[in-house]
Design a protein around this motif. Structure first.
Motif, PDB file in Angstrom:
ATOM      1  N   ALA A 117      -4.029  -6.651  -8.785  1.00 43.31           N
ATOM      2  CA  ALA A 117      -5.227  -5.862  -8.521  1.00 43.31           C
ATOM      3  C   ALA A 117      -4.830  -4.546  -7.869  1.00 43.31           C
ATOM      4  O   ALA A 117      -3.941  -4.513  -7.015  1.00 43.31           O
ATOM      5  N   ILE A 118      -5.503  -3.482  -8.301  1.00 38.97           N
ATOM      6  CA  ILE A 118      -5.285  -2.139  -7.773  1.00 38.97           C
ATOM      7  C   ILE A 118      -6.573  -1.729  -7.059  1.00 38.97           C
ATOM      8  O   ILE A 118      -7.658  -1.790  -7.642  1.00 38.97           O
ATOM      9  N   VAL A 119      -6.437  -1.330  -5.787  1.00 35.89           N
ATOM     10  CA  VAL A 119      -7.611  -1.016  -4.960  1.00 35.89           C
ATOM     11  C   VAL A 119      -7.384   0.312  -4.235  1.00 35.89           C
ATOM     12  O   VAL A 119      -6.564   0.377  -3.313  1.00 35.89           O
ATOM     13  N   PRO A 120      -8.098   1.375  -4.632  1.00 34.79           N
ATOM     14  CA  PRO A 120      -7.987   2.617  -3.864  1.00 34.79           C
ATOM     15  C   PRO A 120      -8.754   2.493  -2.552  1.00 34.79           C
ATOM     16  O   PRO A 120      -9.884   1.984  -2.534  1.00 34.79           O
ATOM     17  N   TYR A 121      -8.137   2.927  -1.461  1.00 39.93           N
ATOM     18  CA  TYR A 121      -8.819   2.876  -0.172  1.00 39.93           C
ATOM     19  C   TYR A 121      -8.169   3.847   0.803  1.00 39.93           C
ATOM     20  O   TYR A 121      -6.948   3.828   0.982  1.00 39.93           O
ATOM     21  N   GLY A 122      -8.979   4.684   1.411  1.00 40.06           N
ATOM     22  CA  GLY A 122      -8.518   5.521   2.517  1.00 40.06           C
ATOM     23  C   GLY A 122      -7.381   6.449   2.162  1.00 40.06           C
ATOM     24  O   GLY A 122      -6.467   6.636   2.960  1.00 40.06           O
ATOM     25  N   GLY A 123      -7.411   7.020   0.955  1.00 36.83           N
ATOM     26  CA  GLY A 123      -6.357   7.947   0.555  1.00 36.83           C
ATOM     27  C   GLY A 123      -5.061   7.280   0.135  1.00 36.83           C
ATOM     28  O   GLY A 123      -4.053   7.948  -0.081  1.00 36.83           O
ATOM     29  N   ALA A 124      -5.097   5.951   0.023  1.00 38.74           N
ATOM     30  CA  ALA A 124      -3.922   5.190  -0.415  1.00 38.74           C
ATOM     31  C   ALA A 124      -4.329   4.284  -1.568  1.00 38.74           C
ATOM     32  O   ALA A 124      -5.511   4.172  -1.900  1.00 38.74           O
ATOM     33  N   THR A 125      -3.342   3.658  -2.191  1.00 30.80           N
ATOM     34  CA  THR A 125      -3.601   2.657  -3.217  1.00 30.80           C
ATOM     35  C   THR A 125      -2.986   1.347  -2.756  1.00 30.80           C
ATOM     36  O   THR A 125      -1.804   1.295  -2.408  1.00 30.80           O
ATOM     37  N   TRP A 126      -3.818   0.318  -2.737  1.00 30.82           N
ATOM     38  CA  TRP A 126      -3.385  -1.022  -2.338  1.00 30.82           C
ATOM     39  C   TRP A 126      -3.170  -1.860  -3.590  1.00 30.82           C
ATOM     40  O   TRP A 126      -3.953  -1.771  -4.547  1.00 30.82           O
ATOM     41  N   PHE A 127      -2.109  -2.651  -3.550  1.00 31.60           N
ATOM     42  CA  PHE A 127      -1.764  -3.517  -4.679  1.00 31.60           C
ATOM     43  C   PHE A 127      -1.682  -4.963  -4.196  1.00 31.60           C
ATOM     44  O   PHE A 127      -0.987  -5.262  -3.222  1.00 31.60           O
TER      45      PHE A 127
ATOM     46  N   ALA B  91       0.851  -1.185   0.000  1.00 33.11           N
ATOM     47  CA  ALA B  91       0.000   0.000   0.000  1.00 33.11           C
ATOM     48  C   ALA B  91       0.886   1.234   0.000  1.00 33.11           C
ATOM     49  O   ALA B  91       1.922   1.263   0.677  1.00 33.11           O
ATOM     50  N   PHE B  92       0.492   2.236  -0.773  1.00 29.72           N
ATOM     51  CA  PHE B  92       1.257   3.473  -0.899  1.00 29.72           C
ATOM     52  C   PHE B  92       0.299   4.657  -0.809  1.00 29.72           C
ATOM     53  O   PHE B  92      -0.839   4.563  -1.280  1.00 29.72           O
ATOM     54  N   PRO B  93       0.741   5.781  -0.255  1.00 39.74           N
ATOM     55  CA  PRO B  93      -0.120   6.955  -0.180  1.00 39.74           C
ATOM     56  C   PRO B  93      -0.481   7.479  -1.567  1.00 39.74           C
ATOM     57  O   PRO B  93       0.313   7.375  -2.502  1.00 39.74           O
ATOM     58  N   GLY B  94      -1.681   8.052  -1.668  1.00 36.70           N
ATOM     59  CA  GLY B  94      -2.087   8.701  -2.911  1.00 36.70           C
ATOM     60  C   GLY B  94      -2.400   7.711  -4.009  1.00 36.70           C
ATOM     61  O   GLY B  94      -2.706   6.547  -3.744  1.00 36.70           O
ATOM     62  N   ASP B  95      -2.315   8.174  -5.272  1.00 35.97           N
ATOM     63  CA  ASP B  95      -2.684   7.310  -6.407  1.00 35.97           C
ATOM     64  C   ASP B  95      -1.473   6.701  -7.083  1.00 35.97           C
ATOM     65  O   ASP B  95      -1.602   5.993  -8.079  1.00 35.97           O
ATOM     66  N   VAL B  96      -0.273   6.965  -6.581  1.00 43.22           N
ATOM     67  CA  VAL B  96       0.971   6.330  -7.053  1.00 43.22           C
ATOM     68  C   VAL B  96       1.112   6.466  -8.574  1.00 43.22           C
ATOM     69  O   VAL B  96       1.489   5.520  -9.249  1.00 43.22           O
TER      70      VAL B  96
END
Length: 136
Positions: A99-109, A37-42
């Motif tokens: 899979a790319i999942v935006p959540y809580g102001g971060a992007t999860w991969f 997970a990384f902050p923002g939309d990476v």
């Protein structure tokens, strides 16, 4: 903030997570599953899909080709963008389902990577796993 939660299949063995990894698993047949997970939309969806394409040796997509390369679904109120990549038809081809999942102001991969035939065999399990991902 709090992260996402999920239920991993019993056939996936947890591994120690590294600094960037929220979780890491050994999946059957020599596959590796990582959750980061990384902050923002990476950099946005196209940039991340193309980063993964590069990891399996594929050329980058143009923006107009992104739609046809990404499968989308929603589960548990989350939006998933899934790509299925393989480096070719050779016996030693590399495969990846990500899979790319935006959540809580971060992007999860969520990324399943390994030999292409094994990744293909494990993909249904991976997609089932994604549908367990939820906000706590």
């Amino acid at each position: 903030g709090a992260g996402l939660a999920w239920d991993a299949p019993s056939s996936w063995r947890p591994k120690p997570a590294s600094a960037m990894r929220k979780a890491s698993y050994d999946a059957p047949g020599g596959c590796d599953l990582s959750v980061t997970a990384f902050p923002g939309d990476v950099g946005g969806e196209l940039a991340n899909v193309n980063r993964w394409r590069g990891q399996v040796g594929l050329a980058p997509l143009q923006p107009q080709d992104l739609g046809g390369a990404v499968a989308r679904f929603e589960a548990n109120g989350l939006r998933f963008a899934v790509v299925d990549l393989r480096s070719g038809e050779a016996a030693d081809a590399k495969g990846m389902v990500g899979a790319i999942v935006p959540y809580g102001g971060a992007t999860w991969f969520f990324k399943l990577a390994g030999p292409a035939p094994v990744v293909a065999a494990e993909k249904p399990q991976f997609l089932e796993f994604l549908r367990t991902v939820r906000a706590p």
